[in-house]
Design a protein around this motif. Structure first.
Motif, PDB file in Angstrom:
ATOM      1  N   SER A  48       0.830  -1.207   0.066  1.00 53.08           N
ATOM      2  CA  SER A  48       0.057   0.096  -0.124  1.00 53.08           C
ATOM      3  C   SER A  48       0.917   1.028  -0.090  1.00 53.08           C
ATOM      4  CB  SER A  48      -1.025   0.239   1.207  1.00 53.08           C
ATOM      5  OG  SER A  48      -0.233   0.089   2.196  1.00 53.08           O
ATOM      6  N   VAL A  49       0.305   2.287  -0.513  1.00 56.33           N
ATOM      7  CA  VAL A  49       0.943   3.592  -0.546  1.00 56.33           C
ATOM      8  C   VAL A  49      -0.072   4.839  -0.517  1.00 56.33           C
ATOM      9  CG1 VAL A  49       1.011   3.705  -3.033  1.00 56.33           C
ATOM     10  CG2 VAL A  49       2.747   4.951  -1.775  1.00 56.33           C
ATOM     11  N   GLU A  50       0.394   5.778   0.056  1.00 55.46           N
ATOM     12  CA  GLU A  50      -0.606   6.735   0.517  1.00 55.46           C
ATOM     13  C   GLU A  50      -0.399   8.142  -0.070  1.00 55.46           C
ATOM     14  OE1 GLU A  50      -1.409   6.983   4.311  1.00 55.46           O
ATOM     15  OE2 GLU A  50      -2.362   5.222   4.769  1.00 55.46           O
ATOM     16  N   THR A  51      -1.116   8.771  -0.512  1.00 53.10           N
ATOM     17  CA  THR A  51      -1.160  10.231  -1.009  1.00 53.10           C
ATOM     18  C   THR A  51      -1.779  11.436   0.046  1.00 53.10           C
ATOM     19  OG1 THR A  51      -2.822  10.203  -2.564  1.00 53.10           O
ATOM     20  CG2 THR A  51      -0.620   9.485  -3.522  1.00 53.10           C
ATOM     21  N   ALA A  52      -1.775  12.546  -0.368  1.00 58.07           N
ATOM     22  CA  ALA A  52      -2.559  13.369   0.361  1.00 58.07           C
ATOM     23  C   ALA A  52      -4.205  13.115   0.440  1.00 58.07           C
ATOM     24  CB  ALA A  52      -2.054  14.921   0.228  1.00 58.07           C
ATOM     25  N   ASP A  53      -4.454  12.636  -0.745  1.00 59.57           N
ATOM     26  CA  ASP A  53      -5.854  12.273  -0.698  1.00 59.57           C
ATOM     27  C   ASP A  53      -6.526  10.800  -0.836  1.00 59.57           C
ATOM     28  OD1 ASP A  53      -6.182  15.103  -1.003  1.00 59.57           O
ATOM     29  OD2 ASP A  53      -5.773  14.924  -3.168  1.00 59.57           O
ATOM     30  N   VAL A  54      -5.752  10.158  -1.471  1.00 60.11           N
ATOM     31  CA  VAL A  54      -6.200   8.593  -1.642  1.00 60.11           C
ATOM     32  C   VAL A  54      -5.107   7.623  -0.893  1.00 60.11           C
ATOM     33  CG1 VAL A  54      -7.789   9.319  -3.524  1.00 60.11           C
ATOM     34  CG2 VAL A  54      -5.411   8.592  -3.815  1.00 60.11           C
ATOM     35  N   ARG A  55      -5.326   6.387  -0.976  1.00 57.49           N
ATOM     36  CA  ARG A  55      -4.532   5.481  -0.485  1.00 57.49           C
ATOM     37  C   ARG A  55      -4.609   4.259  -1.716  1.00 57.49           C
ATOM     38  NH1 ARG A  55      -6.329   2.539   4.631  1.00 57.49           N
ATOM     39  NH2 ARG A  55      -5.269   4.379   5.598  1.00 57.49           N
ATOM     40  N   TYR A  56      -3.450   3.732  -2.230  1.00 56.81           N
ATOM     41  CA  TYR A  56      -3.327   2.732  -3.134  1.00 56.81           C
ATOM     42  C   TYR A  56      -3.111   1.405  -2.530  1.00 56.81           C
ATOM     43  CZ  TYR A  56      -2.622   6.505  -6.484  1.00 56.81           C
ATOM     44  OH  TYR A  56      -2.726   7.821  -7.230  1.00 56.81           O
ATOM     45  N   VAL A  57      -4.128   0.381  -2.741  1.00 58.11           N
ATOM     46  CA  VAL A  57      -3.692  -0.978  -2.157  1.00 58.11           C
ATOM     47  C   VAL A  57      -3.522  -1.645  -3.531  1.00 58.11           C
ATOM     48  CG1 VAL A  57      -4.346  -2.857  -0.771  1.00 58.11           C
ATOM     49  CG2 VAL A  57      -4.897  -0.463  -0.085  1.00 58.11           C
ATOM     50  N   TYR A  58      -2.123  -2.446  -3.590  1.00 57.55           N
ATOM     51  CA  TYR A  58      -1.779  -3.010  -4.897  1.00 57.55           C
ATOM     52  C   TYR A  58      -1.427  -4.457  -4.333  1.00 57.55           C
ATOM     53  CZ  TYR A  58       2.841  -1.504  -3.790  1.00 57.55           C
ATOM     54  OH  TYR A  58       4.054  -1.303  -3.235  1.00 57.55           O
ATOM     55  N   GLN A  59      -1.357  -5.164  -5.695  1.00 58.41           N
ATOM     56  CA  GLN A  59      -0.584  -6.561  -5.614  1.00 58.41           C
ATOM     57  C   GLN A  59      -0.004  -6.669  -7.018  1.00 58.41           C
ATOM     58  OE1 GLN A  59      -3.318  -9.650  -4.344  1.00 58.41           O
ATOM     59  NE2 GLN A  59      -2.064 -11.183  -5.315  1.00 58.41           N
ATOM     60  N   PRO A  60       1.268  -7.010  -7.247  1.00 59.43           N
ATOM     61  CA  PRO A  60       1.584  -7.416  -8.625  1.00 59.43           C
ATOM     62  C   PRO A  60       1.054  -8.824  -9.243  1.00 59.43           C
ATOM     63  CG  PRO A  60       3.478  -7.203  -6.969  1.00 59.43           C
ATOM     64  CD  PRO A  60       2.257  -7.377  -6.157  1.00 59.43           C
ATOM     65  N   LEU A  61       0.731  -8.926 -10.450  1.00 62.71           N
ATOM     66  CA  LEU A  61       0.060  -9.630 -11.126  1.00 62.71           C
ATOM     67  C   LEU A  61       0.940  -9.914 -12.542  1.00 62.71           C
ATOM     68  CD1 LEU A  61      -2.899 -11.345 -10.925  1.00 62.71           C
ATOM     69  CD2 LEU A  61      -3.541  -9.616 -12.327  1.00 62.71           C
ATOM     70  N   GLU A  62       1.807 -10.827 -12.157  1.00 66.78           N
ATOM     71  CA  GLU A  62       2.831 -11.071 -13.412  1.00 66.78           C
ATOM     72  C   GLU A  62       3.432  -9.500 -13.926  1.00 66.78           C
ATOM     73  OE1 GLU A  62       1.274 -13.514 -16.456  1.00 66.78           O
ATOM     74  OE2 GLU A  62       0.985 -15.160 -14.934  1.00 66.78           O
ATOM     75  N   ASP A  63       3.233  -9.303 -15.174  1.00 66.50           N
ATOM     76  CA  ASP A  63       3.721  -7.830 -15.510  1.00 66.50           C
ATOM     77  C   ASP A  63       3.058  -6.689 -15.336  1.00 66.50           C
ATOM     78  OD1 ASP A  63       5.842  -9.017 -16.612  1.00 66.50           O
ATOM     79  OD2 ASP A  63       5.104  -9.516 -18.405  1.00 66.50           O
ATOM     80  N   LEU A  64       1.684  -6.719 -14.732  1.00 63.98           N
ATOM     81  CA  LEU A  64       0.597  -6.026 -14.364  1.00 63.98           C
ATOM     82  C   LEU A  64       0.543  -5.804 -12.837  1.00 63.98           C
ATOM     83  CD1 LEU A  64      -1.944  -7.460 -17.002  1.00 63.98           C
ATOM     84  CD2 LEU A  64      -0.289  -5.456 -17.483  1.00 63.98           C
ATOM     85  N   TYR A  65      -0.369  -4.587 -12.791  1.00 67.85           N
ATOM     86  CA  TYR A  65      -0.522  -4.422 -11.203  1.00 67.85           C
ATOM     87  C   TYR A  65      -2.231  -4.448 -11.041  1.00 67.85           C
ATOM     88  CZ  TYR A  65       4.194  -2.736  -9.844  1.00 67.85           C
ATOM     89  OH  TYR A  65       5.174  -2.672  -9.337  1.00 67.85           O
ATOM     90  N   ILE A  66      -2.797  -5.025  -9.996  1.00 65.33           N
ATOM     91  CA  ILE A  66      -3.974  -4.927  -9.994  1.00 65.33           C
ATOM     92  C   ILE A  66      -4.013  -4.228  -8.503  1.00 65.33           C
ATOM     93  CG2 ILE A  66      -4.015  -7.374  -8.703  1.00 65.33           C
ATOM     94  CD1 ILE A  66      -6.985  -7.530  -9.286  1.00 65.33           C
ATOM     95  N   LEU A  67      -4.973  -3.014  -8.362  1.00 65.68           N
ATOM     96  CA  LEU A  67      -4.958  -2.395  -7.310  1.00 65.68           C
ATOM     97  C   LEU A  67      -6.235  -1.572  -6.961  1.00 65.68           C
ATOM     98  CD1 LEU A  67      -3.908   1.318  -8.270  1.00 65.68           C
ATOM     99  CD2 LEU A  67      -3.642  -0.455  -9.745  1.00 65.68           C
ATOM    100  N   ILE A  68      -6.493  -1.417  -5.811  1.00 67.69           N
ATOM    101  CA  ILE A  68      -7.679  -0.559  -5.523  1.00 67.69           C
ATOM    102  C   ILE A  68      -7.515   0.848  -4.758  1.00 67.69           C
ATOM    103  CG2 ILE A  68      -9.297  -2.623  -5.280  1.00 67.69           C
ATOM    104  CD1 ILE A  68      -8.821  -2.555  -2.129  1.00 67.69           C
ATOM    105  N   ILE A  69      -8.261   1.919  -5.313  1.00 65.20           N
ATOM    106  CA  ILE A  69      -8.019   3.298  -4.535  1.00 65.20           C
ATOM    107  C   ILE A  69      -9.329   3.510  -3.840  1.00 65.20           C
ATOM    108  CG2 ILE A  69      -7.784   5.572  -5.382  1.00 65.20           C
ATOM    109  CD1 ILE A  69      -6.897   4.762  -8.107  1.00 65.20           C
ATOM    110  N   THR A  70      -8.862   3.788  -2.376  1.00 65.58           N
ATOM    111  CA  THR A  70      -9.786   4.104  -1.208  1.00 65.58           C
ATOM    112  C   THR A  70      -9.357   5.382  -0.894  1.00 65.58           C
ATOM    113  OG1 THR A  70      -8.192   3.030   0.480  1.00 65.58           O
ATOM    114  CG2 THR A  70      -9.648   1.383  -0.934  1.00 65.58           C
ATOM    115  N   ASN A  71     -10.275   5.937   0.107  1.00 64.18           N
ATOM    116  CA  ASN A  71      -9.925   7.033   0.731  1.00 64.18           C
ATOM    117  C   ASN A  71      -8.967   6.733   1.935  1.00 64.18           C
ATOM    118  OD1 ASN A  71     -11.533   5.771   2.489  1.00 64.18           O
ATOM    119  ND2 ASN A  71     -13.160   7.324   2.482  1.00 64.18           N
TER     120      ASN A  71
END
Length: 301
Positions: A48-71
Motif C-alpha cells: 500500500s502507498v498513500e498520498t494526501a488524498d487517496v490510498r493505493y492498495v496493490y498487488q503484482p500480477l505478473e507484468d501488471l498491477y491490480i490495485l484498489i483506490i480508497t480514501n
C-alpha cells in the motif's frame, strides 16, 4: 471503508481496465493511475502507498498491477482482503495475466467487480457465489428449459405421425385410382369385376337404299281405292285400303346391287293412291336397360 475504484494497469501506469464505484471523471482516474508507479518505493515490501488524498492498495500480477483506490479513512485490513478477492476472481476468469486476455474477458471482469463492491462498499460474497452469479444458473430456468425441450420433442413426434398418416392416405388414393377402371372399389374392397352388357342399337339405313331393282308385284285391288258414298260395303273398302299399305318383302337377286335413292324420296314408300282419306300408323318403342341386361322401363307410343 469506501472503495473509489478498482483497476488493472501496467508497470508504467497505463490503465488496462478500471471500474469506478463513485462519481469520478476519467481524467482524474487516469492521473491517479499514471502517478501510481512513481509512488512505489524501490525494494519495498509494502502493498500500500498513500498520498494526501487517496490510498493505493496493490498487488503484482505478473507484468501488471491490480490495485484498489480508497480514501485514507478506510480500514487497511479490509482493503487488503478485498484486493485479494479481486485478484482471485481475475485469476479464475483469465487463463493468463496479460493485456490481451484481460481485454478479452473485460466484460466478465467488470461484472465480477460490481458483485464484490457496490457503491463503494464491500459485499459479503466469496468466490463461489460470484462464480454462480456470473454463470446465472437458476433451478427454475433449468426446469423451464426441460419443459420446453419436452414440448419440442412432442411436437416433432406429432409432425412425424401426421406426415406418416398423410403418406398412407396418398398411397391408398393412388391405389384406388389405379384399380378403379377394372374393379369396383379399386381392389381395396376385394369385389370382382361385374360384366357390363352393352346394347347396340340397330343402325337405321335409309329405306331408299333397301329398295331392290326387282319390280314390286302390284297389289290385287282396284285403283279406285276407298270412296265415300259408294255402294260397296264398308268392311270391304277398309280391307282394300289396308292392303295397299302392305309391302311385300323384296327378294334380292345375287350380285345385283341396289340402286341409290334420290334424297327427296320419302322414307316410307306406299303404292296406295292418296285421295280423300289416308291413314298412316307409326309406333315408337323406347327401352331402358341396366348393365346386367335387365329391363328397367318400356314405353310404346
Amino acid at each position: 471503508m469506501v472503495v473509489l475504484a478498482a483497476s488493472i494497469c501496467t508497470r508504467s501506469g497505463k490503465p488496462v481496465i478500471s471500474r469506478q464505484f463513485r462519481d469520478m471523471p476519467k481524467s482524474r482516474i487516469e492521473s491517479l493511475l499514471t502517478s501510481f508507479p512513481k509512488l512505489i518505493p524501490a525494494g519495498s515490501q509494502h502493498t500500500s502507498v498513500e498520498t494526501a488524498d487517496v490510498r493505493y492498495v496493490y498487488q503484482p500480477l505478473e507484468d501488471l498491477y491490480i490495485l484498489i483506490i480508497t480514501n485514507k479513512a478506510s480500514n487497511i485490513l479490509q482493503d487488503i482482503d478485498t484486493l485479494h478477492l479481486f485478484a482471485r476472481v481475475t485469476s479464475d476468469m483469465c487463463r493468463s495475466a496479460d493485456e490481451k486476455e484481460i481485454h478479452r474477458n473485460a466484460f466478465e471482469l467488470l461484472g465480477a467487480f460490481d458483485e464484490i463492491v457496490s457503491l463503494g462498499y464491500r459485499e459479503q460474497v466469496n468466490l463461489m457465489q460470484i462464480r454462480s452469479v456470473l454463470e446465472m444458473e437458476s433451478h427454475e430456468e433449468k426446469i423451464q428449459e426441460i419443459i420446453a425441450r419436452n414440448k419440442e420433442a412432442e411436437a416433432k413426434e406429432e409432425l412425424k405421425r401426421r406426415a406418416k398418416q398423410l403418406e398412407m392416405q396418398r398411397r391408398e388414393q393412388s391405389r384406388r385410382q389405379q384399380g378403379g377402371g377394372g374393379n369396383i372399389g379399386g381392389g381395396v374392397s376385394g369385389y370382382s369385376s361385374v360384366p357390363r352388357l352393352e346394347v347396340t342399337e340397330p343402325v337405321r339405313t335409309p329405306a331408299a337404299t333397301a329398295v331392290s331393282s326387282v319390280p314390286v308385284k302390284a297389289p290385287a285391288f282396284k285403283n279406285a281405292g276407298m270412296k265415300l258414298g259408294a255402294k260397296k260395303g264398308k268392311q270391304a273398302d277398309l280391307i282394300d285400303a289396308l292392303a295397299g299399305e302392305l309391302v311385300t318383302p323384296n327378294t334380292s337377286i345375287p350380285n345385283t346391287p341396289a340402286r341409290a335413292a334420290s334424297p327427296d324420296r320419302p322414307r316410307f314408300q306406299s303404292n296406295v293412291e292418296q285421295e280423300s282419306v289416308h291413314v298412316t300408323v307409326r309406333e315408337q318403342l323406347s327401352l331402358t336397360l341396366n348393365q346386367t341386361g335387365g329391363l328397367k322401363s318400356l314405353s310404346l307410343k
